[in-house]
Structure formats: structure tokens, C-alpha cells
Write an enzyme that holds these catalytic residues in place. Structure first.
Site, PDB file in Angstrom:
ATOM      1  N   GLU A   8      48.331  75.675  -0.568  1.00 57.65           N
ATOM      2  CA  GLU A   8      47.934  75.331  -1.957  1.00 57.65           C
ATOM      3  C   GLU A   8      47.229  76.535  -2.374  1.00 57.65           C
ATOM      4  O   GLU A   8      46.331  77.080  -1.850  1.00 57.65           O
ATOM      5  CB  GLU A   8      46.782  74.364  -1.673  1.00 57.65           C
ATOM      6  CG  GLU A   8      46.172  73.776  -3.200  1.00 57.65           C
ATOM      7  CD  GLU A   8      44.912  74.240  -3.516  1.00 57.65           C
ATOM      8  OE1 GLU A   8      44.789  75.465  -3.729  1.00 57.65           O
ATOM      9  OE2 GLU A   8      44.209  73.646  -3.791  1.00 57.65           O
ATOM     10  N   CYS A  57      40.232  75.691  -8.168  1.00 59.38           N
ATOM     11  CA  CYS A  57      41.706  76.080  -8.393  1.00 59.38           C
ATOM     12  C   CYS A  57      42.347  75.144  -9.405  1.00 59.38           C
ATOM     13  O   CYS A  57      43.262  75.403 -10.071  1.00 59.38           O
ATOM     14  CB  CYS A  57      42.465  75.911  -6.982  1.00 59.38           C
ATOM     15  SG  CYS A  57      42.721  74.270  -6.383  1.00 59.38           S
TER      16      CYS A  57
END
Length: 476
Positions: free
Chosen positions: A246, A280
Site C-alpha cells: 500500500e 495516505c
């Protein structure tokens, strides 16, 4: 006296050399943790490798039992685990709850989800053979964690690894190793079989490279930047490995004129100023339809001005500091670059008033952002809202997709057909419409340069399990 914690390798707490943990609000040492050497990294990998034959063949029921024991220990130590996050990140006390709860949720969810997996029969078209398709643990997993959510990021990896039967070596960031080490203490306390979980921290690039370059891991999994992901893949090319990553985001938010502007402002400001923007999935570029740009700007400014910044466990704090002075300088450089290239600084852009000490960056709002500015392309990872205007749907979709990143995106509109139309065209792994939700049972994934594999949901188990076909000929 600052607390001290040892790393966890092969079922034992150990370590002689210590690494300081610095609180970014007070800039004081609040703890020390055992600093792993390259030799310790190899020891952790070898311990995991030694544990694989037994852990991978341990019954699902027994693995689930161990996961429940660890969950119970986590529940019994909530205050301490949250204190570790509070100290190492200076995260507001209330915000430590989400980090902590994700670990509980992960252990519970994957303990249940692994029981749903069963071998399946495959149809033989000629009727000459019987086929069974099952899934087996891939081997040792190694996880590299980002510092922004110390326990949440650990939870994303620990739950599926334990459930799947993969021993794991976890390397938290050297900036926030404290809460991960506290989990190692709980693993030792419950007597988890040796080598099933190993937790080490040290000089990030040295320890990370030693783990990546080893031929022991079957899976390297990472939460971090795209650049770090590419480095891990290059370093890991000593053997054939799986990767689950990720990586960085550059999320667009599309605010149409028919949107509920208060709702849009609440969501965008909430996720942008929550965790000091160090998320994020936070909107990096906020595109607002021209007809409501003035009204939306005022709503954002009202919320930015109301954010309570500081570090006090007993106070109602909304936002703490960024992780360190290096991060502060990087964020400030992006803001200054935008202003020099024509953006208007409407709020913030410096240290908050009265908080000279610590890595605090004020809630910031920039207007008139465009694609000549670094923060249009680079992930800010700080409490900065960048406003842009648009007049045409096709044009804004092209701008939103104008990035190598493809993690999260947002749409705000009362027109569901428009929302679905835009969602279909947005090149991102996640599209959030008129709100935001993340949970352990919902897949978290990116496309393009934002990663491979999946965190959360039943799909995460695919990274830790390999398909296995057994075929038997039928005697005639």
C-alpha cells in the site's frame, strides 16, 4: 523515567543496544527500544523460518485460539498500548483509539474469516479425474510498517498472517517502534509459539534491506511511499517473492455545485486535519465547481480556524504535530513552492501561534493551486488543503486522473447518476461518495503506482495463501 522495551525474536524479549524514541511535540526522549542489528534481522527471519513447518500445519482452530488469546491481552492492555502511540507520535489521546481498535478488529475478523475457507471441487470435463483446490500458507512474511498509524498498520499485517499460518517478521518504523514493541511483549506474555511473530526495529534502510535481500521471506508486504516500494522490490530480487504494498496517494476530491457543502467540508477537513494530514487516503487536491467555490472556501476556512492544535492527554485536542522537523520542513517547502507559483495562502502556512516548540504545522488552506506546483503531484502528507476550481465534468475527471498515484478519491454530489458516472472513470482503487468509511472488512487497495495486493477484507488473505490443486485419476 522513560520506558524501555526489548525486541521480540523467536519467542523471547531481547536486546542490549537501545534506540531513543522522541516525542515530536515536546522534542524529548520518551522511551527507548532495543535496536536491532543486521544479525538480529537474520535471527528473526531464521526464527520465523524454523516456526513455519509447525505453524503452517497447526489446525485452524488452534491458530484461532492463539489469535483470541492475543486479542484478550490487547484488550487488557488498552491504556498502555494507547499511551505508547500517544508518546511516540504525540497523537491526540482520543485519536489513539482508532489505532488501537484496529488491532482488536483485525485479530477478531481474520480469526473468523479463516474458518470460512474450505477446499473446493473442480469439475473435470472428461470425467476422468477428481480435482480439489485448496489454499496453503505461502511461507514467511516480512512486513515493513509506516509510522503514521503504528498499531493500525501492524494490525493490517498481523491478523491475516496469523490466520493464514505464515510466521511474520514485523519491522516498524524507527520513528514509532514503541507500540509495536508493546505488542511483542504481549506475544511473549501469552506464550505464543516461538518464531510465529518477531518484531524488530533499527536503522530503517539497513534492517529493511537485510530483510528484503534475504531469500527466507516468501512475501514482502509494505505500507509506505512508492519510492520505498520500488526499493524493496529491487532489493528483494534475490529470490522469487510475493509483494503486497500500500503505497503513496494523491487523492482528488470532486465537489460539485449540487453537493452538501457542509458535509463535504466536514469530511475533507476531518481527514485532512485528522492525524495532522499524515494519512495516505487524505484528499491531496480538492477540485470545487466554480459556482460554489467561494461558499465552499469559507466553510473550509471556518473549520481550519476551529482546529485545536496541541499535546495534552486531558484536553480536547483535534490535531498534534507532524512526525518530526524533517517532515515539517518538507511540508513547508511544498507550501512555499505553491505560493511562489501563484497560489494564495488563506490560512496557516507556519507554526501555530503559541506552539514554537515541537513539529507543529498549522492547519493550512491554499487557493488557486494548479499543476505547475509541486504539491499538485507530490503527496503532501501534512495538514494542507489545496483548492482548485473547475467548470466541466470531463475536464475535472482528466485532472483528477492526472497522477501516477491511484489509491483513494472522493466525490460529493446530490446526483447519484453523476456520482456513479464519475466513479466509473476515476482511476483509483477506492472511490468514496458523499462520505468516507474504512474498516477491517472493507478492501483497501490501490492501482497504478499506489501499490499491489490488498489490505483488509477477506481479499488480504490472498496475499498470504497460495492455491494448491490436487488431482486424482479415477480408476476404470
Amino acid at each position: 523515567m522513560a520506558m524501555a522495551k526489548r525486541m521480540y525474536i523467536g519467542g523471547a524479549l531481547q536486546g542490549d543496544s537501545y534506540l531513543d524514541v522522541v516525542n515530536p511535540a515536546t522534542e524529548e526522549v520518551v522511551a527507548s527500544v532495543a535496536e536491532a542489528s543486521i544479525a538480529d534481522a537474520h535471527s528473526a527471519l531464521e526464527a520465523a523460518q524454523a516456526a513455519f513447518p509447525s505453524w503452517s500445519t497447526t489446525s485452524v482452530a488452534e491458530r484461532v485460539s492463539w489469535m483470541h488469546k492475543l486479542r484478550d491481552a490487547v484488550l487488557a492492555n488498552e491504556a498502555h498500548l494507547r499511551e505508547c502511540i500517544h508518546l511516540e507520535m504525540a497523537k491526540p489521546w482520543a485519536a489513539t483509539k482508532d489505532d488501537y481498535q484496529m488491532l482488536v478488529h483485525s485479530l477478531e475478523f481474520y480469526a473468523e474469516e479463516i474458518t470460512r475457507l474450505h477446499a473446493e471441487s473442480l469439475v473435470d470435463r472428461e470425467g476422468t479425474h477428481v480435482h480439489t483446490l485448496s489454499r496453503q500458507p505461502v511461507g514467511v512474511a516480512a512486513a515493513f510498517l509506516a509510522w503514521n498509524f503504528p498499531l493500525l498498520n501492524l494490525a493490517y499485517k498481523l491478523g491475516p498472517a496469523l490466520a493464514a499460518g505464515c510466521p511474520i517478521v514485523i519491522k516498524p518504523s524507527s520513528k514509532t517502534p514503541l507500540s509495536a514493541y508493546a505488542v511483542g511483549e504481549l506475544c511473549a506474555e501469552i506464550g505464543l509459539p516461538a518464531g510465529v511473530v518477531n518484531i524488530i526495529a533499527g536503522v530503517d534502510h539497513e534492517i529493511g534491506d537485510a530483510i528484503s535481500a534475504s531469500t527466507i521471506p516468501a512475501l514482502l508486504t509494505l505500507i509506505g511511499s512508492t519510492q520505498t516500494g520500488m526499493h524493496v522490490m529491487r532489493t528483494g530480487a534475490t529470490s522469487i517473492k510475493r509483494y503486497s504494498m500500500e503505497l503513496g496517494g494523491n487523492a482528488p476530491a470532486l465537489v460539485f455545485a449540487d453537493a452538501d457543502l457542509d458535509q463535504a467540508a466536514d469530511v475533507i477537513c476531518g481527514v485532512k486535519y485528522g492525524n495532522s494530514g499524515q494519512i495516505c487516503v487524505t484528499p491531496n487536491r480538492v477540485f470545487v465547481e466554480a459556482g460554489v467555490a467561494d461558499a465552499f472556501r469559507e466553510k473550509v476556512l471556518e473549520r481550519a480556524a476551529a482546529v485545536k492544535v496541541g499535546y495534552d492527554r486531558d484536553a480536547d485536542i483535534d490535531m498534534g504535530p507532524v512526525i518530526d522537523q524533517g517532515s515539517w520542513q518538507r511540508i513547508d517547502g511544498l507550501v512555499k513552492d505553491a505560493v511562489e507559483k501563484g497560489a494564495t495562502l488563506l490560512h496557516g502556512g507556519n507554526k501555530p501561534e503559541g506552539l514554537a516548540k515541537g513539529a507543529y504545522y498549522a492547519p493550512t488552506v491554499l487557493d488557486g493551486v494548479n499543476n505547475t506546483m509541486r504539491l499538485y503531484d507530490e503527496e503532501v502528507f501534512g495538514p494542507v488543503i489545496s483548492l482548485l476550481t473547475f467548470t466541466d465534468e470531463d475536464e475535472v475527471l482528466a485532472q483528477a486522473n492526472d497522477t501516477d498515484a491511484g489509491l483513494s478519491s472522493y466525490i460529493f454530489t446530490a446526483d447519484i447518476e453523476k456520482a456513479e458516472r464519475c466513479a466509473a472513470q476515476l482511476q483509483f482503487g477506492e472511490v468514496q461518495i458523499n462520505g468516507i468509511k474504512y474498516a477491517i472488512d472493507l478492501p483497501h487497495c490501490g492501482v497504478k503506482q499506489s501499490g499491489i495486493g490488498v489490505d483488509c477484507s477477506h481479499l488480504a488473505l490472498d496475499d498470504y495463501l497460495a492455491p494448491k490443486r490436487v488431482t486424482r485419476a479415477i480408476k476404470k
